[in-house]
Write a protein that holds these residues in place. Structure first.
Motif, short mmCIF file in Angstrom:
data_model
loop_
_atom_site.label_atom_id
_atom_site.label_comp_id
_atom_site.label_asym_id
_atom_site.label_seq_id
_atom_site.Cartn_x
_atom_site.Cartn_y
_atom_site.Cartn_z
N LEU A 107 -9.76 1.03 6.26
CA LEU A 107 -10.51 1.45 5.07
C LEU A 107 -10.52 2.96 4.87
N ASN A 108 -10.55 3.70 5.96
CA ASN A 108 -10.70 5.16 5.84
C ASN A 108 -9.38 5.91 5.82
N VAL A 109 -8.27 5.21 5.72
CA VAL A 109 -6.95 5.85 5.65
C VAL A 109 -6.51 5.89 4.19
N ARG A 110 -6.35 7.09 3.66
CA ARG A 110 -5.96 7.24 2.27
C ARG A 110 -4.44 7.21 2.12
N GLY A 111 -4.01 6.89 0.93
CA GLY A 111 -2.57 6.83 0.67
C GLY A 111 -1.97 5.47 0.94
N THR A 112 -2.81 4.48 1.32
CA THR A 112 -2.32 3.13 1.54
C THR A 112 -2.74 2.24 0.38
N LEU A 113 -2.19 1.05 0.35
CA LEU A 113 -2.49 0.10 -0.71
C LEU A 113 -3.21 -1.12 -0.14
N LEU A 114 -4.06 -1.71 -0.96
CA LEU A 114 -4.54 -3.06 -0.69
C LEU A 114 -3.52 -3.97 -1.36
N ASP A 115 -2.56 -4.44 -0.59
CA ASP A 115 -1.44 -5.20 -1.14
C ASP A 115 -1.14 -6.36 -0.18
N SER A 116 -1.35 -7.56 -0.65
CA SER A 116 -1.23 -8.73 0.24
C SER A 116 0.15 -9.39 0.18
N HIS A 117 1.12 -8.76 -0.46
CA HIS A 117 2.44 -9.40 -0.58
C HIS A 117 3.04 -9.71 0.79
N ALA A 118 3.10 -8.72 1.68
CA ALA A 118 3.72 -8.93 2.99
C ALA A 118 2.99 -10.01 3.78
N ALA A 119 1.66 -9.96 3.77
CA ALA A 119 0.87 -10.94 4.52
C ALA A 119 1.07 -12.35 3.97
N THR A 120 1.10 -12.46 2.64
CA THR A 120 1.29 -13.77 2.02
C THR A 120 2.68 -14.31 2.31
N LEU A 121 3.68 -13.44 2.26
CA LEU A 121 5.04 -13.86 2.58
C LEU A 121 5.14 -14.29 4.03
N GLY A 122 4.41 -13.60 4.92
CA GLY A 122 4.40 -14.00 6.32
C GLY A 122 3.82 -15.39 6.53
N ILE A 123 2.79 -15.71 5.78
CA ILE A 123 2.19 -17.05 5.87
C ILE A 123 3.17 -18.10 5.34
N SER A 124 3.89 -17.76 4.28
CA SER A 124 4.92 -18.67 3.76
C SER A 124 6.01 -18.89 4.80
N VAL A 167 -10.35 -7.23 12.96
CA VAL A 167 -10.80 -7.03 14.34
C VAL A 167 -10.00 -5.93 15.03
N ASP A 168 -8.66 -6.03 14.96
CA ASP A 168 -7.81 -5.07 15.67
C ASP A 168 -7.58 -3.78 14.88
N GLY A 169 -7.91 -3.79 13.60
CA GLY A 169 -7.79 -2.57 12.80
C GLY A 169 -6.36 -2.21 12.46
N LEU A 170 -5.49 -3.21 12.30
CA LEU A 170 -4.10 -2.95 11.92
C LEU A 170 -3.98 -3.06 10.40
N ASP A 171 -3.31 -2.12 9.79
CA ASP A 171 -3.14 -2.14 8.35
C ASP A 171 -1.90 -2.96 8.03
N ILE A 172 -2.09 -4.23 7.89
CA ILE A 172 -0.97 -5.17 7.79
C ILE A 172 -0.53 -5.35 6.33
N VAL A 173 -0.01 -4.26 5.75
CA VAL A 173 0.47 -4.34 4.37
C VAL A 173 1.99 -4.13 4.28
N THR A 174 2.66 -4.04 5.42
CA THR A 174 4.12 -3.89 5.42
C THR A 174 4.77 -5.09 6.08
N ILE A 175 6.01 -5.34 5.70
CA ILE A 175 6.78 -6.43 6.30
C ILE A 175 6.89 -6.23 7.80
N GLU A 176 7.16 -4.99 8.23
CA GLU A 176 7.32 -4.70 9.66
C GLU A 176 6.02 -4.98 10.42
#
Length: 206
Positions: free
Chosen positions: A77-94, A117-126
């Motif tokens: 939440l406190n890291v600027r310059g990132t996006l709230l973008d669920s594309h990568a996460a949704t594709l991972g679930i698919s 919980v772990d505080g990972l910003d999971i908005v990238t494919i990697e």
């Protein structure tokens, strides 16, 4: 039962224990993502949105017991310059559920834990690929990094079904739960996902 969700929705994270209880009770729950925070729904993680999200998250934690950690607050939440973008996460679930749809719930819970919980910003494919691999779904992670046409077609179909059902139900947000009998869906109010389990069962049986 059909469950409509977005993997970056805090309220969906709060509803996960109810999904576990339904599944443990023998209820078949199909997960359909709606793509709420992907595409045109993605947005910058600015200071105002971060403060709004954290306030909501604390309310969700009090209501459900689901943990939102300081690591999530500081590293996401406190890291600027990132996006709230669920594309990568949704594709991972698919990808996780491509051959076995029952793996979607495990993949969703894995991604939610990584973020909240772990505080990972999971908005990238990697990032999603690493999270899935660490949870024993390396096949899904590898597929995510080198997506096939089969995966992309299945993903578009899955999200399309989720959006179509969302609109058909006239739902006003996620999470949303629907009972479908004889191809006629009935929306169960999201409040039922945050009360007692017996109350949820009563709504399903009504």
């Amino acid at each position: 039962m059909t469950y409509l969700f977005d993997p970056l929705c805090g309220w969906c994270y709060g509803a996960t224990p109810m999904l576990d209880r339904l599944s443990a009770g023998g209820v078949r729950v199909e997960l359909l993502p709606t793509g709420l925070f992907s595409g045109a729904g993605a947005r910058p993680m600015d200071e105002g949105f971060a403060a709004h999200a954290w306030a909501n998250d604390q309310r969700i934690e009090r209501l459900t017991g689901q943990k939102f950690t300081q690591a999530y607050q500081h590293n996401v939440l406190n890291v600027r310059g990132t996006l709230l973008d669920s594309h990568a996460a949704t594709l991972g679930i698919s990808a996780a559920g491509l051959e076995d749809s029952s793996r979607r719930l495990f993949a969703l819970k894995t991604i939610q834990r990584a973020r909240y919980v772990d505080g990972l910003d999971i908005v990238t494919i990697e990032g999603i690929a690493e999270v899935l691999a660490a949870a024993g779904m390396r096949d899904a992670g590898d597929l995510l990094k080198a997506p096939t046409e089969g995966l992309m077609t299945a993903h578009r179909e899955l999200v399309g079904r989720g959006r179509a059902l969302f609109q058909r139900l006239h739902a006003d947000g996620v999470p949303a739960l629907a009972v479908i009998r004889n191809d006629a869906p009935r929306l169960i109010g999201s409040n039922a996902l945050f009360g007692s389990f017996d109350n949820l069962v009563a709504h399903i049986a009504a």
